[in-house]
Design an enzyme around this catalytic site. Structure first.
Site, mmCIF file in Angstrom:
data_model
loop_
_atom_site.group_PDB
_atom_site.id
_atom_site.type_symbol
_atom_site.label_atom_id
_atom_site.label_comp_id
_atom_site.label_asym_id
_atom_site.label_seq_id
_atom_site.Cartn_x
_atom_site.Cartn_y
_atom_site.Cartn_z
ATOM 1 N N GLU A 155 -6.245 5.282 9.197
ATOM 2 C CA GLU A 155 -4.944 5.222 9.849
ATOM 3 C C GLU A 155 -4.429 6.598 10.277
ATOM 4 O O GLU A 155 -3.242 6.758 10.572
ATOM 5 C CB GLU A 155 -3.908 4.584 8.901
ATOM 6 C CG GLU A 155 -4.278 3.213 8.377
ATOM 7 C CD GLU A 155 -4.230 2.114 9.433
ATOM 8 O OE1 GLU A 155 -4.174 2.438 10.643
ATOM 9 O OE2 GLU A 155 -4.258 0.950 9.034
ATOM 10 N N HIS A 164 2.286 5.337 3.526
ATOM 11 C CA HIS A 164 1.973 3.995 4.038
ATOM 12 C C HIS A 164 1.489 3.143 2.883
ATOM 13 O O HIS A 164 0.553 3.519 2.175
ATOM 14 C CB HIS A 164 0.912 4.077 5.126
ATOM 15 C CG HIS A 164 0.296 2.754 5.493
ATOM 16 N ND1 HIS A 164 1.054 1.629 5.752
ATOM 17 C CD2 HIS A 164 -1.001 2.370 5.621
ATOM 18 C CE1 HIS A 164 0.245 0.624 6.042
ATOM 19 N NE2 HIS A 164 -1.010 1.042 5.956
ATOM 20 N N HIS A 182 0.844 -1.032 1.111
ATOM 21 C CA HIS A 182 0.642 -2.467 1.291
ATOM 22 C C HIS A 182 1.457 -3.204 0.226
ATOM 23 O O HIS A 182 0.965 -4.101 -0.447
ATOM 24 C CB HIS A 182 -0.841 -2.814 1.179
ATOM 25 C CG HIS A 182 -1.685 -2.291 2.291
ATOM 26 N ND1 HIS A 182 -3.043 -2.492 2.353
ATOM 27 C CD2 HIS A 182 -1.370 -1.558 3.397
ATOM 28 C CE1 HIS A 182 -3.531 -1.908 3.448
ATOM 29 N NE2 HIS A 182 -2.537 -1.337 4.087
ATOM 30 N N TYR A 184 23.928 -3.186 2.538
ATOM 31 C CA TYR A 184 24.251 -1.913 3.178
ATOM 32 C C TYR A 184 23.161 -0.858 3.025
ATOM 33 O O TYR A 184 23.028 0.051 3.853
ATOM 34 C CB TYR A 184 25.590 -1.376 2.654
ATOM 35 C CG TYR A 184 25.527 -0.730 1.290
ATOM 36 C CD1 TYR A 184 25.267 0.632 1.161
ATOM 37 C CD2 TYR A 184 25.740 -1.469 0.123
ATOM 38 C CE1 TYR A 184 25.208 1.241 -0.094
ATOM 39 C CE2 TYR A 184 25.674 -0.886 -1.121
ATOM 40 C CZ TYR A 184 25.412 0.470 -1.226
ATOM 41 O OH TYR A 184 25.337 1.064 -2.466
ATOM 42 N N HIS A 199 0.313 -6.429 7.683
ATOM 43 C CA HIS A 199 -0.318 -5.171 7.265
ATOM 44 C C HIS A 199 0.414 -4.498 6.106
ATOM 45 O O HIS A 199 -0.136 -4.395 5.022
ATOM 46 C CB HIS A 199 -0.392 -4.238 8.487
ATOM 47 C CG HIS A 199 -1.204 -3.004 8.276
ATOM 48 N ND1 HIS A 199 -1.872 -2.375 9.304
ATOM 49 C CD2 HIS A 199 -1.455 -2.255 7.179
ATOM 50 C CE1 HIS A 199 -2.524 -1.315 8.838
ATOM 51 N NE2 HIS A 199 -2.261 -1.223 7.545
ATOM 52 N N TYR A 203 26.234 11.859 1.902
ATOM 53 C CA TYR A 203 26.145 11.334 0.539
ATOM 54 C C TYR A 203 25.377 12.296 -0.368
ATOM 55 O O TYR A 203 24.425 12.940 0.067
ATOM 56 C CB TYR A 203 25.411 9.988 0.559
ATOM 57 C CG TYR A 203 25.212 9.381 -0.817
ATOM 58 C CD1 TYR A 203 26.253 8.739 -1.473
ATOM 59 C CD2 TYR A 203 23.989 9.473 -1.446
ATOM 60 C CE1 TYR A 203 26.074 8.181 -2.726
ATOM 61 C CE2 TYR A 203 23.786 8.915 -2.707
ATOM 62 C CZ TYR A 203 24.828 8.274 -3.336
ATOM 63 O OH TYR A 203 24.646 7.732 -4.576
#
Length: 229
Positions: free
Chosen positions: A87, A106, A108, A127, A169, A222
């Protein structure tokens, strides 16, 4: 297979941070086995070293050594006997499109992937969706893993966002640091789990665009903002 002596490995501390993030990703339960991948942007005065470090394909994270983390430049070139994650292209294209992003995780993860298998965005049912930068977390349309089509779909889904789902994916989370990218990946999975449970009673009410705009603005200030804190 031979590797460089550690004293000659560039970006050694950054490579170790990538490995630690991959291990923490699995330990947090948002990824399993060899799936998923982690990358971190690097840049040197030597243009040939500009690019990113990424986990390799097909090697257990528990067995990873720093010299097996692959340095890929922004042309997609790399050196050595270890292949980068399949990837690597969407990592490269996200970095090219988003200069403020320096780390990508990334996964799964189970609930995010379950929603993505139905091509569902995660709407503003809560929120905290705003933590990914917008009023929803989009799901990119399906494309074969490791392809330019998947990369283009991910970049589009991430416009104005720091996280997205990938149909059939998984999920992508981005940040200024690996710590922030991993924290966001965990939060995306928590939100996906909440939404999945909420759906058992039907589609939950959504917060308005105006309210999500207020939340996004509050998130911009924040936390501990004062210097030295």
């Amino acid at each position: 297979m031979t590797f460089l002596h550690l004293n000659t490995v560039p970006h050694l501390s950054r490579r170790r941070e990538v490995i630690d993030t991959a291990l923490r990703m699995n330990a947090a339960g948002i990824n399993h086995g060899k799936s998923g991948n982690v990358s971190a942007r690097v840049a040197d005065s030597n243009d040939s070293s500009d690019g990113f470090l990424i986990t390799p394909t097909g090697i257990d994270y528990e067995n990873l050594q720093p010299e097996q983390i692959v340095l890929v430049n922004m042309n997609g070139d790399y050196t050595g006997d270890v292949l980068p994650s399949s990837e690597w292209q969407f990592h490269r294209d996200i970095y090219a499109a988003r200069p403020e992003i320096h780390s990508i995780v990334h996964t799964h993860s189970i609930f995010a992937t379950s929603l993505a298998s139905h091509h569902r965005d995660i709407p503003p049912f809560h929120y905290m969706i705003a933590i990914a930068g917008g009023r929803d977390i989009r799901c990119a349309p399906y494309a074969t893993f490791g392809t330019a089509e998947l990369s283009a779909a991910a970049v589009t889904a991430l416009e104005g966002r720091t996280a997205c789902l990938l149909a059939q994916h998984g999920a992508i989370a981005c940040g200024a640091t690996l710590k922030k990218a991993l924290a966001l990946a965990v939060e995306v999975e928590v939100l996906a789990k909440m939404y999945w449970h909420a759906l058992q009673l039907g589609e939950p009410p959504h917060l308005s665009d105006d309210e999500m705009g207020r939340v996004i603005e509050k998130f911009n200030t924040y936390g501990q903002q004062s210097a030295g804190l």
